[in-house]
Design a protein around this motif. Structure first.
Motif, mmCIF file in Angstrom:
data_model
loop_
_atom_site.group_PDB
_atom_site.id
_atom_site.type_symbol
_atom_site.label_atom_id
_atom_site.label_comp_id
_atom_site.label_asym_id
_atom_site.label_seq_id
_atom_site.Cartn_x
_atom_site.Cartn_y
_atom_site.Cartn_z
ATOM 1 N N TYR A 115 0.847 -1.189 0.000
ATOM 2 C CA TYR A 115 0.000 0.000 0.000
ATOM 3 C C TYR A 115 0.882 1.238 0.000
ATOM 4 C CZ TYR A 115 1.070 0.443 5.013
ATOM 5 O OH TYR A 115 1.718 0.573 6.216
ATOM 6 N N VAL A 116 0.281 2.368 -0.338
ATOM 7 C CA VAL A 116 0.968 3.653 -0.308
ATOM 8 C C VAL A 116 0.091 4.669 0.415
ATOM 9 C CG1 VAL A 116 1.748 5.619 -1.696
ATOM 10 C CG2 VAL A 116 2.323 3.295 -2.402
ATOM 11 N N VAL A 117 0.681 5.399 1.344
ATOM 12 C CA VAL A 117 0.045 6.591 1.914
ATOM 13 C C VAL A 117 0.622 7.771 1.140
ATOM 14 C CG1 VAL A 117 -0.382 7.985 3.967
ATOM 15 C CG2 VAL A 117 -0.150 5.492 4.161
ATOM 16 N N PHE A 118 -0.225 8.441 0.374
ATOM 17 C CA PHE A 118 0.263 9.459 -0.559
ATOM 18 C C PHE A 118 0.007 10.844 0.018
ATOM 19 C CE2 PHE A 118 0.934 11.701 -4.510
ATOM 20 C CZ PHE A 118 1.915 10.936 -5.123
ATOM 21 N N ALA A 119 1.013 11.399 0.675
ATOM 22 C CA ALA A 119 0.896 12.701 1.336
ATOM 23 C C ALA A 119 1.435 13.806 0.436
ATOM 24 C CB ALA A 119 1.649 12.672 2.667
ATOM 25 N N ASP A 120 0.924 13.878 -0.772
ATOM 26 C CA ASP A 120 1.414 14.846 -1.746
ATOM 27 C C ASP A 120 0.316 15.118 -2.762
ATOM 28 O OD1 ASP A 120 3.258 16.548 -2.970
ATOM 29 O OD2 ASP A 120 4.101 14.961 -4.213
ATOM 30 N N LYS A 121 0.594 16.032 -3.696
ATOM 31 C CA LYS A 121 -0.366 16.366 -4.752
ATOM 32 C C LYS A 121 0.187 16.008 -6.142
ATOM 33 C CE LYS A 121 -2.371 20.160 -2.074
ATOM 34 N NZ LYS A 121 -2.684 21.613 -2.042
ATOM 35 N N ASP A 122 1.181 15.148 -6.179
ATOM 36 C CA ASP A 122 1.770 14.715 -7.441
ATOM 37 C C ASP A 122 0.842 13.675 -8.065
ATOM 38 O OD1 ASP A 122 3.318 13.757 -9.537
ATOM 39 O OD2 ASP A 122 5.193 13.826 -8.400
ATOM 40 N N ILE A 123 -0.182 14.167 -8.761
ATOM 41 C CA ILE A 123 -1.250 13.306 -9.255
ATOM 42 C C ILE A 123 -0.735 12.231 -10.203
ATOM 43 C CG2 ILE A 123 -3.483 13.266 -10.410
ATOM 44 C CD1 ILE A 123 -3.425 14.801 -7.769
ATOM 45 N N TYR A 124 0.218 12.590 -11.050
ATOM 46 C CA TYR A 124 0.714 11.626 -12.037
ATOM 47 C C TYR A 124 1.438 10.459 -11.368
ATOM 48 C CZ TYR A 124 -0.373 15.500 -15.152
ATOM 49 O OH TYR A 124 -1.009 16.518 -15.810
ATOM 50 N N LEU A 125 2.186 10.746 -10.324
ATOM 51 C CA LEU A 125 2.861 9.673 -9.595
ATOM 52 C C LEU A 125 1.849 8.791 -8.875
ATOM 53 C CD1 LEU A 125 5.312 8.166 -8.512
ATOM 54 C CD2 LEU A 125 5.564 9.956 -6.766
ATOM 55 N N ALA A 126 0.869 9.408 -8.235
ATOM 56 C CA ALA A 126 -0.161 8.627 -7.545
ATOM 57 C C ALA A 126 -0.894 7.712 -8.525
ATOM 58 C CB ALA A 126 -1.146 9.559 -6.839
ATOM 59 N N LYS A 127 -1.216 8.252 -9.695
ATOM 60 C CA LYS A 127 -1.909 7.443 -10.699
ATOM 61 C C LYS A 127 -1.022 6.317 -11.209
ATOM 62 C CE LYS A 127 -5.415 6.545 -13.326
ATOM 63 N NZ LYS A 127 -6.690 6.073 -12.729
ATOM 64 N N GLN A 128 0.261 6.585 -11.363
ATOM 65 C CA GLN A 128 1.198 5.548 -11.807
ATOM 66 C C GLN A 128 1.226 4.380 -10.829
ATOM 67 O OE1 GLN A 128 2.648 5.703 -14.710
ATOM 68 N NE2 GLN A 128 4.656 4.735 -14.730
ATOM 69 N N LEU A 129 1.241 4.690 -9.551
ATOM 70 C CA LEU A 129 1.241 3.648 -8.526
ATOM 71 C C LEU A 129 -0.036 2.817 -8.602
ATOM 72 C CD1 LEU A 129 2.651 5.858 -5.650
ATOM 73 C CD2 LEU A 129 3.864 3.979 -6.757
ATOM 74 N N GLU A 130 -1.162 3.483 -8.840
ATOM 75 C CA GLU A 130 -2.413 2.752 -8.992
ATOM 76 C C GLU A 130 -2.390 1.845 -10.218
ATOM 77 O OE1 GLU A 130 -5.465 5.708 -9.062
ATOM 78 O OE2 GLU A 130 -5.226 6.228 -6.945
#
Length: 304
Positions: A66-81
């Motif tokens: 899992y990842v706790v995403f404490a940022d607004k880097d949407i592209y990175l968050a989407k990549q992880l998904e």
């Protein structure tokens, strides 16, 4: 089963509060038997190739549970998904929360009380902005009114507009940027509530009060005190968080004239130290417990 997680924050931002949040989450995970690594967002680069989605980093570790995403880097968050990793909060939630216009549209769609809001039309920088609409806007909202840029933090992109001259000046200044006009809730001048929502619960709440500002941001000098929310306030905050798909969020409520709470904003990455200092509640413990319970329940459901 020992689940392993990543905690991602923006390493380019100044100040300790962003790293501080990540460390609090890490400590909470350790207490609950989950190992974690903390990464800056620029340590995990998005790499796209034909038929291949991956991360580019100097020493690529095994992907986490899992990842706790404490940022607004949407592209990175989407990549992880896209790599199949459960991300809390999800990329689309962070994107909604970061955009105040999109947030209010979603809240209105779910019949959640908000201040009357008018979205500034999209214009390109020129001498001809939408000044011809300002009379209609001021008639609808009255003075004073609020102007908010769609993207901003800590109340720094929120302006109290007292008259037509200020309105025209600010509209000219902001042309080319996304922003909105909003009803000013005078009964909430300099005060609001922050409710920390995790899953289906409000785990802590505080009242914030400014002495010489219409905004109640602690970062701008407002004081805070522990607060026991009403059932209506709790229900509203939980509904607002769910409307944008948040697993956890800081929901800011205004005091309406009739005593009914109104949603002001939703922060998908609300800092939790102030809430702890004010209430003694460590929201990180609740966030990690929610994440681990969600993952364990999903794995159990998969096995059955």
């Amino acid at each position: 089963m020992n689940l392993h997680g990543w905690i991602i924050y923006n390493g380019s931002l100044k100040g300790r509060k962003f790293r501080d949040f990540a460390e609090w989450i890490q400590e909470a995970a350790q207490k609950q038997g989950s190992s974690t690594n903390i990464y800056k967002n620029n340590e995990l680069l998005v790499l796209l190739q034909t038929n291949q989605i991956q991360l580019l980093t100097e020493d690529m570790p095994a992907l986490p549970d899992y990842v706790v995403f404490a940022d607004k880097d949407i592209y990175l968050a989407k990549q992880l998904e896209l790599l199949g990793i459960p991300v809390f909060n999800r990329a689309d939630t962070i994107e909604l929360s970061d955009d105040k216009i999109a947030t209010y549209q979603k809240l209105s769609q779910h019949n959640i009380p908000i201040p009357t809001t008018i979205v500034a039309p999209k214009v390109f920088i020129s001498e001809n902005t939408h000044l011809e609409n300002l009379d209609n806007i001021s008639k609808k909202l009255g003075f004073p009114l609020i102007i908010k840029e769609a993207f901003g933090s800590f109340g720094e992109q929120v302006y109290l507009i007292h008259d037509q001259i200020m309105l025209r000046q600010k509209a000219m200044e902001l042309q080319g940027k996304p922003y909105l006009y909003q009803q000013f809730i005078s009964s909430s001048y300099g005060k609001d509530l922050r409710l920390q929502v995790v899953g289906n619960n409000v785990v802590a709440a505080m009242k914030r009060q400014a002495t010489d500002d219409f905004r109640a941001n602690v970062s701008a000098g407002a004081t805070m005190q522990a607060y026991v929310p009403s059932k209506q306030e709790e229900s509203l905050a939980i509904s607002a968080a769910k409307a944008i798909g948040a697993d956890f969020a800081g929901v800011d409520l205004l005091f309406g004239e009739n005593g009914q709470a109104i949603v002001c904003e939703i922060n998908s990455n609300a800092h939790i130290r102030n809430m702890y200092d004010c209430t003694g509640v460590n929201a990180a413990d609740h966030i990690i417990a929610y994440i681990l319970n969600t993952l364990y329940a999903k794995k159990k459901g998969t096995r059955t």
